[in-house]
Design a protein around this motif. Sequence first.
Motif, PDB file in Angstrom:
ATOM      1  N   VAL A  83      -6.113  -0.475  14.431  1.00  0.00           N
ATOM      2  CA  VAL A  83      -6.854   0.311  15.120  1.00  0.00           C
ATOM      3  C   VAL A  83      -6.501   1.937  15.161  1.00  0.00           C
ATOM      4  N   GLY A  84      -7.616   2.642  15.167  1.00  0.00           N
ATOM      5  CA  GLY A  84      -7.409   4.008  15.113  1.00  0.00           C
ATOM      6  C   GLY A  84      -8.393   4.964  15.538  1.00  0.00           C
ATOM      7  N   MET A  85      -8.525   6.129  14.917  1.00  0.00           N
ATOM      8  CA  MET A  85      -9.483   7.325  15.197  1.00  0.00           C
ATOM      9  C   MET A  85     -10.997   6.696  15.101  1.00  0.00           C
TER      10      MET A  85
ATOM     11  N   GLY B 218       0.712  -1.167   0.011  1.00  0.00           N
ATOM     12  CA  GLY B 218       0.172   0.171  -0.015  1.00  0.00           C
ATOM     13  C   GLY B 218       0.838   1.278  -0.033  1.00  0.00           C
ATOM     14  N   ALA B 219       0.699   2.163   0.960  1.00  0.00           N
ATOM     15  CA  ALA B 219       1.358   3.322   1.217  1.00  0.00           C
ATOM     16  C   ALA B 219       2.780   3.187   1.963  1.00  0.00           C
ATOM     17  N   ALA B 220       3.174   1.878   2.234  1.00  0.00           N
ATOM     18  CA  ALA B 220       4.150   1.641   2.913  1.00  0.00           C
ATOM     19  C   ALA B 220       4.600   2.485   4.263  1.00  0.00           C
TER      20      ALA B 220
ATOM     21  N   SER C 171      -4.577   7.078  12.208  1.00  0.00           N
ATOM     22  CA  SER C 171      -3.815   8.355  12.051  1.00  0.00           C
ATOM     23  C   SER C 171      -3.039   8.790  11.306  1.00  0.00           C
ATOM     24  N   SER C 172      -2.475   7.649  10.055  1.00  0.00           N
ATOM     25  CA  SER C 172      -1.608   7.847   9.083  1.00  0.00           C
ATOM     26  C   SER C 172      -2.492   8.087   7.854  1.00  0.00           C
ATOM     27  N   PHE C 173      -3.805   8.518   8.229  1.00  0.00           N
ATOM     28  CA  PHE C 173      -4.882   8.649   6.938  1.00  0.00           C
ATOM     29  C   PHE C 173      -4.692   9.534   5.909  1.00  0.00           C
TER      30      PHE C 173
ATOM     31  N   GLY D 101       3.596   1.290   7.345  1.00  0.00           N
ATOM     32  CA  GLY D 101       3.733   0.281   8.337  1.00  0.00           C
ATOM     33  C   GLY D 101       5.177   0.398   9.149  1.00  0.00           C
ATOM     34  N   TYR D 102       5.456  -0.151  10.046  1.00  0.00           N
ATOM     35  CA  TYR D 102       6.695  -0.057  10.824  1.00  0.00           C
ATOM     36  C   TYR D 102       7.320  -1.583  10.831  1.00  0.00           C
ATOM     37  N   VAL D 103       6.686  -2.377  10.341  1.00  0.00           N
ATOM     38  CA  VAL D 103       7.096  -3.912  10.632  1.00  0.00           C
ATOM     39  C   VAL D 103       7.613  -4.696   9.531  1.00  0.00           C
TER      40      VAL D 103
ATOM     41  N   ASP E 240       2.499  -2.713  -6.484  1.00  0.00           N
ATOM     42  CA  ASP E 240       2.126  -1.348  -5.841  1.00  0.00           C
ATOM     43  C   ASP E 240       0.612  -1.226  -6.222  1.00  0.00           C
ATOM     44  N   MET E 241      -0.122  -1.016  -5.085  1.00  0.00           N
ATOM     45  CA  MET E 241      -1.575  -1.181  -4.962  1.00  0.00           C
ATOM     46  C   MET E 241      -1.988   0.362  -5.084  1.00  0.00           C
ATOM     47  N   VAL E 242      -1.121   1.221  -4.916  1.00  0.00           N
ATOM     48  CA  VAL E 242      -1.625   2.829  -4.815  1.00  0.00           C
ATOM     49  C   VAL E 242      -1.573   3.375  -6.075  1.00  0.00           C
TER      50      VAL E 242
ATOM     51  N   ASN F 114      -1.953   9.167   4.152  1.00  0.00           N
ATOM     52  CA  ASN F 114      -1.501   8.351   3.259  1.00  0.00           C
ATOM     53  C   ASN F 114      -1.960   6.888   3.079  1.00  0.00           C
ATOM     54  N   ALA F 115      -2.030   6.311   4.452  1.00  0.00           N
ATOM     55  CA  ALA F 115      -2.270   4.989   4.485  1.00  0.00           C
ATOM     56  C   ALA F 115      -3.525   4.456   3.421  1.00  0.00           C
ATOM     57  N   SER F 116      -3.210   3.407   2.892  1.00  0.00           N
ATOM     58  CA  SER F 116      -4.119   2.946   1.964  1.00  0.00           C
ATOM     59  C   SER F 116      -5.369   2.083   2.755  1.00  0.00           C
TER      60      SER F 116
ATOM     61  N   TYR G 212      -0.753  13.806  13.376  1.00  0.00           N
ATOM     62  CA  TYR G 212       0.594  14.062  13.263  1.00  0.00           C
ATOM     63  C   TYR G 212       1.290  13.963  14.619  1.00  0.00           C
ATOM     64  N   GLU G 213       1.311  12.655  15.061  1.00  0.00           N
ATOM     65  CA  GLU G 213       1.568  12.549  16.384  1.00  0.00           C
ATOM     66  C   GLU G 213       3.122  12.243  16.638  1.00  0.00           C
ATOM     67  N   TYR G 214       3.854  12.134  15.455  1.00  0.00           N
ATOM     68  CA  TYR G 214       5.244  11.742  15.318  1.00  0.00           C
ATOM     69  C   TYR G 214       6.026  13.103  14.897  1.00  0.00           C
TER      70      TYR G 214
HETATM   71  C1  LIG Z   1       2.350   8.442  11.383  1.00  0.00           C
HETATM   72  C2  LIG Z   1       1.771   7.149  11.347  1.00  0.00           C
HETATM   73  C3  LIG Z   1       0.784   6.907  12.088  1.00  0.00           C
HETATM   74  C4  LIG Z   1       0.112   5.559  12.168  1.00  0.00           C
HETATM   75  N1  LIG Z   1      -1.140   5.540  12.686  1.00  0.00           N
HETATM   76  C5  LIG Z   1      -1.629   4.243  12.947  1.00  0.00           C
HETATM   77  C6  LIG Z   1      -2.847   4.028  13.435  1.00  0.00           C
HETATM   78  O1  LIG Z   1      -3.566   5.229  13.886  1.00  0.00           O
HETATM   79  N2  LIG Z   1      -3.508   2.663  13.444  1.00  0.00           N
HETATM   80  C7  LIG Z   1      -2.624   1.807  12.925  1.00  0.00           C
HETATM   81  O2  LIG Z   1      -3.448   0.594  13.111  1.00  0.00           O
HETATM   82  N3  LIG Z   1      -1.679   1.967  12.382  1.00  0.00           N
HETATM   83  C8  LIG Z   1      -0.887   3.255  12.226  1.00  0.00           C
HETATM   84  N4  LIG Z   1       0.025   3.397  11.713  1.00  0.00           N
HETATM   85  C9  LIG Z   1       0.710   2.332  10.860  1.00  0.00           C
HETATM   86  C10 LIG Z   1       0.339   2.064   9.499  1.00  0.00           C
HETATM   87  O3  LIG Z   1      -0.009   3.362   9.007  1.00  0.00           O
HETATM   88  C11 LIG Z   1      -1.022   1.259   9.322  1.00  0.00           C
HETATM   89  O4  LIG Z   1      -0.631  -0.050   9.743  1.00  0.00           O
HETATM   90  C12 LIG Z   1      -1.613   1.641   7.717  1.00  0.00           C
HETATM   91  O5  LIG Z   1      -2.810   1.426   7.733  1.00  0.00           O
HETATM   92  C13 LIG Z   1      -0.897   0.653   6.646  1.00  0.00           C
HETATM   93  O6  LIG Z   1      -1.366   0.921   5.561  1.00  0.00           O
HETATM   94  P1  LIG Z   1      -0.413   1.178   4.195  1.00  0.00           P
HETATM   95  O7  LIG Z   1      -1.243   1.485   3.044  1.00  0.00           O
HETATM   96  O8  LIG Z   1       0.766   2.072   4.495  1.00  0.00           O
HETATM   97  O9  LIG Z   1      -0.112  -0.189   4.101  1.00  0.00           O
HETATM   98  P2  LIG Z   1       1.771  -0.936   3.701  1.00  0.00           P
HETATM   99  O10 LIG Z   1       2.397  -0.529   5.097  1.00  0.00           O
HETATM  100  O11 LIG Z   1       1.967  -0.514   2.451  1.00  0.00           O
HETATM  101  O12 LIG Z   1       1.209  -2.541   3.960  1.00  0.00           O
HETATM  102  C14 LIG Z   1       0.625  -3.024   5.287  1.00  0.00           C
HETATM  103  C15 LIG Z   1       0.587  -4.612   4.929  1.00  0.00           C
HETATM  104  O13 LIG Z   1      -0.662  -4.632   4.152  1.00  0.00           O
HETATM  105  C16 LIG Z   1      -0.431  -5.310   3.172  1.00  0.00           C
HETATM  106  N5  LIG Z   1      -1.383  -4.869   1.952  1.00  0.00           N
HETATM  107  C17 LIG Z   1      -1.144  -3.476   1.477  1.00  0.00           C
HETATM  108  N6  LIG Z   1      -2.215  -3.444   0.657  1.00  0.00           N
HETATM  109  C18 LIG Z   1      -2.609  -4.667   0.363  1.00  0.00           C
HETATM  110  C19 LIG Z   1      -3.728  -5.024  -0.439  1.00  0.00           C
HETATM  111  N7  LIG Z   1      -4.187  -4.441  -1.602  1.00  0.00           N
HETATM  112  N8  LIG Z   1      -4.219  -6.475  -0.270  1.00  0.00           N
HETATM  113  C20 LIG Z   1      -3.716  -7.277   0.588  1.00  0.00           C
HETATM  114  N9  LIG Z   1      -2.791  -6.927   1.511  1.00  0.00           N
HETATM  115  C21 LIG Z   1      -2.187  -5.669   1.193  1.00  0.00           C
HETATM  116  C22 LIG Z   1       0.953  -5.288   2.807  1.00  0.00           C
HETATM  117  O14 LIG Z   1       1.543  -6.676   2.107  1.00  0.00           O
HETATM  118  C23 LIG Z   1       1.536  -5.483   4.483  1.00  0.00           C
HETATM  119  O15 LIG Z   1       1.396  -6.695   4.762  1.00  0.00           O
HETATM  120  C24 LIG Z   1       0.794   4.699  11.474  1.00  0.00           C
HETATM  121  C25 LIG Z   1       1.905   4.839  11.009  1.00  0.00           C
HETATM  122  C26 LIG Z   1       2.539   6.187  10.781  1.00  0.00           C
HETATM  123  C27 LIG Z   1       3.788   6.247   9.901  1.00  0.00           C
END
Ligand SMILES: Cc1cc2nc3c(=O)[nH]c(=O)nc-3n(C[C@H](O)[C@H](O)[C@H](O)COP(=O)(O)OP(=O)(O)OC[C@H]3O[C@@H](n4cnc5c(N)ncnc54)[C@H](O)[C@@H]3O)c2cc1C
Length: 533
Positions: free
Chosen positions: A167-169, A87-89, A151-153, A91-93, A106-108, A155-157, A337-339
């Motif tokens: 979990v989130g807002m 997705g938007a990458a 809260s990463s809304f 995540g932290y792990v 790239d799903m975005v 960008n996060a997909s 914008y907690e970080y």
């Molecule tokens: C500033 C900040 C704030 C954050 N706040 C929160 C929060 O409030 N709550 C929370 O839970 N997390 C939070 N996170 C962590 C992260 O943002 C979330 O887990 C987020 O939703 C991941 O979305 P992404 O699009 O970036 O996914 P990615 O990091 O790109 O991918 C996450 C996982 O999803 C899989 N994936 C992605 N797209 C698909 C698809 N289309 N089909 C199947 N699998 C897929 C990937 O393979 C990967 O395993 C935060 C991170 C940051 C940097």
Amino acid sequence: MEAVADTSEKSQDPIVKKLEAAIGAENVKTSKMERLLYSHDSTGLPKEVDLGFHVVPDYVVRPGSAEDVQMIVIIAAESGVPITPRGAATGYVAAAVPAAGGISIDMVARMSNIIKIDEENMTITCQAGASWKKVYDAAWEKGFLLGSYPSSFPNASVAGWIAMSGVGMGNYKYGSAGDNIRNMVVVVPSGAIINTGFESLADNMAGYNLNRLFVGTEGTLGIICEVTLRLFPKPEVLRPLAYSFESLDKVGGPMKDLTRTRVQPLHVAWSDGNHFKFLSKIGHHVPDVGCLWLVTLEGDKAIVDYEEKIVDEIVAKHGGKKESSEIAQHEWDERCYEYRSSMLGLGTSASETLVPVSAYADMVKGLYALMDEMKMEGAIIGIAVDRNSVMFMPYYLFDKESLAKSMTSLSFAYKAGDVAKKFGGRLMGGFGLFMSSQLKPLRGEGYNIEMAIKNAIDPKEIMNPGKLLGMETRFKLKVGAGLFNVGMGAMSMAKKALPADKMIDKKSKELALEELDREKLEQHKNDPLLNKK
Ligand SMILES: Cc1cc2nc3c(=O)[nH]c(=O)nc-3n(C[C@H](O)[C@H](O)[C@H](O)COP(=O)(O)OP(=O)(O)OC[C@H]3O[C@@H](n4cnc5c(N)ncnc54)[C@H](O)[C@@H]3O)c2cc1C
């Protein structure tokens, strides 16, 4: 701009040829630069990680539809090539980073549109890569509220958060990522395109719940291509409230009392005094408080007025102070914008732990004790997940320039999980690559069921291998929980042996705003995760 095909060393590769024929040459990337961009998520990995895991994908593809994804999956399955959806990458792990190379999807890039808003049935349908903000704004414009979002809304997909079971807002009132799904279009490893639910109907009494099956799967069971979410009527008022207490452990009492009332806030969150101290270092005007407890109400005005009175009474009973509506509104506006503290230029790293509400105060004290033991400078923020569970997101500052300190600091996340366990909780935040050895001890016998599901749906193990269900290095060495725990224990011992972090002292002189490097400031101004709309 005219699309340009990628001309790189892999142009004769038969898999590239098949992918290009299937989705268009301009949507298949194999240059080293392009592939490197897909080898990390929001936790920048040291390049040494590539020695243990094949984190740089061999191919990057940008599908435009579920049919494109289907063709990619069929090619991958025929050739036995691993696939990692991305997705938007944010995540932290390292869940979205390949562990075994192969195809990064790239799903975005080309799948981030809103497909439709069904006003009659109060649902919204979007492509997997749409950001939560885009979906939220589209619903709001039509007079609807999207229940919850991370809260990463910005960008996060949509699919990324669902795949992480985040979990989130809005979680307290409307539940988490998985609770609001009506249907998803998913491509499974066989190449079939399936619907997991029913567009405008609940999925009760319809056999195994397929919507739920894909929640939290971290891309290991299938690729989510479209999502339909239920919506709620737009509230008459949305009212953030802020209360201060002398220290964060003191919020445990009011938090528990709140869960015993019928008050149903949209969102409940907190930030400690260290969080505000860090923010003041980067020039933010912050309240001078031990901590803030933030309760956001929404709904009909009369009901919100009534609920506010009850929360005020709880706070007064526990010796807290109501802060101004300006402070409350500011904290609500800052919710995504907690970080910002990473602007300190030091690098921050976050960890997530879940404990029962009854363990609130103990957990706060335990996390501070761990920070002291590991000689770290950190802050604690968090949210209430529901009436039973609270999530703490401690974060710490670390010196990116010191490899020893930045590597050993990573063990904090793991040790924070130990603190949570002591109080009946657990580590959370996803498993991805880093924590993939931890699912087995967490689930016990249930892990075998999860493995059986994985084996049944993805018998060739092409979907995000080496993630979630177990860690495996490039050399096929399986890293079990035991080995991982020993490694983390050693890292935390090493961190304790190193001199204490003094990042605030170190940077204090440099941090007068006028001395801030203009270029760096500009960079941060453009960072959507750190800045307001
Ligand atoms: C500033 C900040 C704030 C954050 N706040 C929160 C929060 O409030 N709550 C929370 O839970 N997390 C939070 N996170 C962590 C992260 O943002 C979330 O887990 C987020 O939703 C991941 O979305 P992404 O699009 O970036 O996914 P990615 O990091 O790109 O991918 C996450 C996982 O999803 C899989 N994936 C992605 N797209 C698909 C698809 N289309 N089909 C199947 N699998 C897929 C990937 O393979 C990967 O395993 C935060 C991170 C940051 C940097």
